[in-house]
Design an enzyme around this catalytic site. Structure first.
Site, PDB file in Angstrom:
ATOM      1  N   GLU A 156      34.054  39.232  71.683  1.00 51.94           N
ATOM      2  CA  GLU A 156      33.217  40.449  70.784  1.00 51.94           C
ATOM      3  C   GLU A 156      32.725  41.455  71.980  1.00 51.94           C
ATOM      4  OE1 GLU A 156      33.527  40.652  67.809  1.00 51.94           O
ATOM      5  OE2 GLU A 156      32.938  38.360  67.028  1.00 51.94           O
TER       6      GLU A 156
ATOM      7  N   HIS B 286      52.110  48.337  58.348  1.00 49.89           N
ATOM      8  CA  HIS B 286      51.367  48.497  56.586  1.00 49.89           C
ATOM      9  C   HIS B 286      50.439  49.387  56.934  1.00 49.89           C
ATOM     10  CE1 HIS B 286      55.264  45.684  55.901  1.00 49.89           C
ATOM     11  NE2 HIS B 286      54.852  46.711  54.361  1.00 49.89           N
TER      12      HIS B 286
ATOM     13  N   CYS C 173      51.381  40.487  60.170  1.00 48.23           N
ATOM     14  CA  CYS C 173      50.418  40.340  59.194  1.00 48.23           C
ATOM     15  C   CYS C 173      52.042  39.331  58.186  1.00 48.23           C
ATOM     16  CB  CYS C 173      51.697  41.854  59.026  1.00 48.23           C
ATOM     17  SG  CYS C 173      51.494  43.214  57.718  1.00 48.23           S
TER      18      CYS C 173
HETATM   19  C1  LIG Z   1      38.256  46.845  63.064  1.00 48.35           C
HETATM   20  C2  LIG Z   1      36.288  46.769  63.635  1.00 48.35           C
HETATM   21  C3  LIG Z   1      35.665  45.934  62.926  1.00 48.35           C
HETATM   22  N1  LIG Z   1      34.589  45.664  63.352  1.00 48.35           N
HETATM   23  C4  LIG Z   1      33.747  44.623  63.812  1.00 48.35           C
HETATM   24  C5  LIG Z   1      33.726  43.831  62.489  1.00 48.35           C
HETATM   25  C6  LIG Z   1      33.683  41.796  63.183  1.00 48.35           C
HETATM   26  O1  LIG Z   1      31.991  41.786  62.395  1.00 48.35           O
HETATM   27  C7  LIG Z   1      33.891  42.590  64.537  1.00 48.35           C
HETATM   28  C8  LIG Z   1      35.274  41.665  64.981  1.00 48.35           C
HETATM   29  O2  LIG Z   1      35.397  40.419  64.328  1.00 48.35           O
HETATM   30  P1  LIG Z   1      36.546  39.285  64.746  1.00 48.35           P
HETATM   31  O3  LIG Z   1      36.781  38.391  63.389  1.00 48.35           O
HETATM   32  O4  LIG Z   1      35.765  38.265  65.973  1.00 48.35           O
HETATM   33  O5  LIG Z   1      37.345  39.555  65.687  1.00 48.35           O
HETATM   34  O6  LIG Z   1      34.229  43.558  64.529  1.00 48.35           O
HETATM   35  C9  LIG Z   1      33.616  46.984  63.484  1.00 48.35           C
HETATM   36  O7  LIG Z   1      32.384  46.723  64.017  1.00 48.35           O
HETATM   37  N2  LIG Z   1      34.727  48.211  63.714  1.00 48.35           N
HETATM   38  C10 LIG Z   1      35.771  48.189  63.164  1.00 48.35           C
HETATM   39  O8  LIG Z   1      36.364  49.207  63.326  1.00 48.35           O
HETATM   40 ZN   LIG Z   2      53.349  44.480  58.301  1.00 44.66          ZN
END
Ligand SMILES: Cc1cn([C@H]2C[C@H](O)[C@@H](COP(=O)(O)O)O2)c(=O)[nH]c1=O
Ligand SMILES: [Zn+2]
Ligand SMILES: Nc1ncnc2c1ncn2[C@@H]1O[C@H](COP(=O)(O)OP(=O)(O)O)[C@@H](O)[C@H]1O
Length: 191
Positions: A88, A185, A145
């Site tokens: 993360e 998309h 995708c």
């Molecule tokens: C796109 C995006 C994601 N997040 C958060 C959502 C999840 O808790 C993590 C990413 O999780 P992963 O499956 O380990 O990649 O990030 C967010 O807070 N804001 C966003 O725009």
């Molecule tokens: Zn696509």
């Protein structure tokens, strides 16, 4: 020379799985690692890195106030660390990424950071922006995708699967709240 790696991808691409495999690889050779993950991401047990494939490992939970550099130096002084792994990584502050670079360059420990490149609006996260600027190696973990193109973007959706265009950058969630899409998309979904 130790290096700073940034493994970036869209959501659900296998970042945590890759991290846990790399960690296992070090540990099965008797080398000590130190794992970090964002405290804010509370989808799974606190202080745990969990992949959708079922692998998991304990990790130190960081927030914006965590001095990751000092933490690594302290732990390394007690028992040598061979690799630092951060999941993360999009949630790191810019200053924390600078600490990761210091760990590589001055302490001499390689750092593997895994995270999203962009948010639900297609903008860089602060941690990702700094990693893109500083990392020795940028490695894309690819996913697909529904149309077969590479999924590089993350669409935020509501409970009915409708695209969300506005909101806070940080909103924790999984496959119920986000869909990884190709740019075409993603743009079409946001209209
Ligand atoms: C796109 C995006 C994601 N997040 C958060 C959502 C999840 O808790 C993590 C990413 O999780 P992963 O499956 O380990 O990649 O990030 C967010 O807070 N804001 C966003 O725009
Ligand atoms: Zn696509
Ligand atoms: N049972 C399974 N067998 C194989 N792959 C799986 C399984 N469950 C989920 N996956 C794959 O794991 C990937 C998600 O892994 P994860 O490490 O949680 O992703 P990320 O950290 O990038 O969000 C997806 O590509 C998904 O298709």
């Amino acid at each position: 020379m130790a290096k700073l790696y940034f493994y970036y991808a869209s959501m659900n691409a296998g970042k945590s799985t890759n991290l846990l495999q790399a960690d296992f690889n070090y540990r099965e050779r008797g080398m000590r690692t130190l794992l970090f993950t964002a405290a804010i991401d509370d989808r799974f047990a606190a202080g745990t890195i969990t992949s959708r494939i079922g692998l998991e490992a304990p990790a130190i939970a960081f927030d914006a106030g965590t001095d990751i550099g000092a933490c690594v130096v302290r732990q390394h002084g007690e028992d040598a660390i061979s690799c630092v792994l951060v999941d993360e990584a999009q949630f790191l502050t810019s200053a924390q990424v600078d600490q990761l670079a210091h760990i590589c360059d001055v302490v001499g420990i390689p750092v593997l950071a895994y995270g999203l490149r962009t948010d639900f609006q297609g903008a860089l996260f602060p941690g990702s922006a700094r990693l893109l600027a500083l990392a020795d190696s940028l490695v894309e973990i690819k996913s697909v995708c529904g149309c077969g193109r590479k999924a590089t973007m993350n669409l935020r959706v509501d409970g009915n699967g409708r695209a969300i265009a506005e909101g806070q950058q940080t909103e924790i969630g999984g496959n119920d709240r986000y869909v990884a899409l190709c740019r075409r998309h993603f743009c079409e979904a946001l209209g």
